[in-house]
Design a protein around this motif. Structure first.
Motif, PDB file in Angstrom:
ATOM      1  N   PRO A 255       0.813  -1.335  -0.188  1.00  0.00           N
ATOM      2  CA  PRO A 255       0.110   0.087   0.072  1.00  0.00           C
ATOM      3  C   PRO A 255       0.669   1.164  -0.192  1.00  0.00           C
ATOM      4  CG  PRO A 255      -1.134  -1.527   1.608  1.00  0.00           C
ATOM      5  CD  PRO A 255       0.093  -2.156   1.082  1.00  0.00           C
ATOM      6  N   GLU A 256       1.813   1.059   0.788  1.00  0.00           N
ATOM      7  CA  GLU A 256       2.692   2.314   0.888  1.00  0.00           C
ATOM      8  C   GLU A 256       3.299   2.772  -0.628  1.00  0.00           C
ATOM      9  OE1 GLU A 256       3.210  -0.284   2.753  1.00  0.00           O
ATOM     10  OE2 GLU A 256       2.386   0.620   4.910  1.00  0.00           O
ATOM     11  N   GLY A 257       3.983   1.987  -1.186  1.00  0.00           N
ATOM     12  CA  GLY A 257       4.550   2.053  -2.697  1.00  0.00           C
ATOM     13  C   GLY A 257       3.329   2.265  -3.517  1.00  0.00           C
ATOM     14  N   PHE A 258       2.282   1.622  -3.454  1.00  0.00           N
ATOM     15  CA  PHE A 258       1.167   2.384  -4.446  1.00  0.00           C
ATOM     16  C   PHE A 258       0.720   3.490  -4.160  1.00  0.00           C
ATOM     17  CE2 PHE A 258      -3.227   2.471  -5.372  1.00  0.00           C
ATOM     18  CZ  PHE A 258      -3.279   2.348  -6.590  1.00  0.00           C
ATOM     19  N   ALA A 259       0.690   3.905  -2.949  1.00  0.00           N
ATOM     20  CA  ALA A 259       0.309   5.438  -2.600  1.00  0.00           C
ATOM     21  C   ALA A 259       1.292   6.388  -3.212  1.00  0.00           C
ATOM     22  CB  ALA A 259       0.288   5.473  -1.123  1.00  0.00           C
ATOM     23  N   GLN A 260       2.470   6.077  -3.174  1.00  0.00           N
ATOM     24  CA  GLN A 260       3.613   6.926  -3.784  1.00  0.00           C
ATOM     25  C   GLN A 260       3.264   6.970  -5.279  1.00  0.00           C
ATOM     26  OE1 GLN A 260       7.087   5.484  -2.500  1.00  0.00           O
ATOM     27  NE2 GLN A 260       7.326   6.721  -0.625  1.00  0.00           N
ATOM     28  N   LEU A 261       3.217   6.013  -5.984  1.00  0.00           N
ATOM     29  CA  LEU A 261       2.700   5.916  -7.388  1.00  0.00           C
ATOM     30  C   LEU A 261       1.449   6.652  -7.573  1.00  0.00           C
ATOM     31  CD1 LEU A 261       3.950   2.272  -8.178  1.00  0.00           C
ATOM     32  CD2 LEU A 261       4.928   4.583  -9.163  1.00  0.00           C
ATOM     33  N   TRP A 262       0.658   6.701  -6.824  1.00  0.00           N
ATOM     34  CA  TRP A 262      -0.747   7.050  -7.079  1.00  0.00           C
ATOM     35  C   TRP A 262      -0.868   8.607  -6.814  1.00  0.00           C
ATOM     36  CZ3 TRP A 262      -4.322   6.053 -10.008  1.00  0.00           C
ATOM     37  CH2 TRP A 262      -5.836   6.610  -9.818  1.00  0.00           C
ATOM     38  N   ARG A 263       0.127   9.058  -6.009  1.00  0.00           N
ATOM     39  CA  ARG A 263       0.066  10.323  -5.998  1.00  0.00           C
ATOM     40  C   ARG A 263       0.326  11.254  -7.254  1.00  0.00           C
ATOM     41  NH1 ARG A 263       1.164  13.116  -1.100  1.00  0.00           N
ATOM     42  NH2 ARG A 263       2.437  14.847  -2.563  1.00  0.00           N
TER      43      ARG A 263
END
Length: 310
Positions: free
Chosen positions: A248-256
């Motif tokens: 989730p943390e890595g995806f959240a960074q990409l999703w920004r």
């Protein structure tokens, strides 16, 4: 016609070929770099061998022909990273529901073909997301990245989904049918969806076995995959999924990076219209005024200021 090396090339292009010649070239490509097999009248499998990681993708012939280089999505990424690639192709909206395709996956499973790879990642979007999840059963321990996956269109289980009425006539009760059950043998399954898109969220909720990790992509809508491609996010997501690190943390960074997509930002602004969301809309418009779409958001800010002054 191009000459093919045995090793896949990220610079290969089959663009500008007539339809029949293009189909013939896909077959030639498979024969040179792995194999190409017609699987009944509506499906085919193109395998290009490179490294010990295998990317399995599900797309249509029509989508492949429109893609960069007129190649199935995943070919160029796999070639660049030294992965092998198995592209399962459909003619039209088959939802990959065909007993001959079930037989193909049964056979490559029984032959140990999928066991030859250190890592296997199944990828698809929507109909392809259903297929990626369902056919991952053929490779226990594989990983799955599914965008907006459909669990099933069997009316007795998903009668609430009225979007694909013709496809409901297909057989979702036989082999590889209910995708959430098929995914239980996976090492990890990343399910990316928009929780504000009701039917997609309902399907995603059915993927609740231990390997599944829900990754909400708010306000992406039905255009999730095209948006990820436009922003250059899908390929790093596939790389992370192959490594098993799409947390989730890595995806959240990409999703920004979604804020850089004009369509996404406008869709968000439209959702925030109305008195209850005025403060949030002002924040979105203030950011939007710093983008290439600045004129639109300046007008939104002017309207908000006029309302506040009234």
């Amino acid at each position: 016609m191009p000459d093919y090396d045995e090793i896949p090339s990220p610079d290969l292009s089959l663009s500008d070929l007539p339809a029949e010649a293009w189909s013939a070239e896909l077959a030639r490509l498979g024969e040179a770099q792995g194999h190409y097999e017609q699987v009944g009248p509506d499906h085919a499998a193109l395998f290009c061998e490179a490294g010990r990681n295998l990317l399995v993708t599900f797309t249509s012939f029509e989508e492949a022909r429109r893609a960069p280089g007129a190649l199935p999505f995943g070919y160029r990424l796999a070639a660049r990273l030294g992965w092998s690639h198995l592209a399962v192709l459909s003619r039209g909206e088959t939802w990959f529901r065909d007993s001959r395709l079930w037989g193909y996956f049964d056979r490559i499973c029984d032959d140990g073909f999928l066991e030859d790879f250190d890592r296997v990642l199944f990828y698809g979007a929507h109909a392809g997301g259903h297929a990626a999840a369902a056919y991952s059963l053929a490779a226990p321990g594989a990983r799955v990245l599914a965008l907006r996956p459909v669990a099933t269109l069997e009316p007795s289980l998903a009668g609430w989904d009225r979007r694909h009425m013709e496809a409901r006539r297909l057989d979702f009760t036989s082999r590889y049918g209910f995708a959430p059950d098929m995914i239980e043998a996976a090492r990890a399954a990343y399910v990316v969806y928009d929780p504000h898109l009701g039917a997609d969220a309902a399907h995603a909720a059915l993927f609740r076995s231990e390997p599944c990790l829900a990754l909400p992509a708010r306000f992406a809508g039905a255009g999730l995959e095209p948006m990820l491609k436009r922003l250059g996010l899908l390929e790093p997501m596939l790389e992370a999924a192959m490594e098993g690190s799409l947390e989730p943390e890595g995806f959240a960074q990409l999703w920004r990076h979604r804020r850089e997509d004009p369509s996404w930002l406008r869709a968000l602004a439209r959702r925030l219209e109305g008195p209850a969301h005025r403060r949030r809309l002002k924040a979105v418009a203030t950011y939007g005024a710093t983008t290439k779409d600045a004129g639109y958001y300046r007008r939104v800010l002017e309207t908000l200021e006029a309302v506040e002054a009234a």
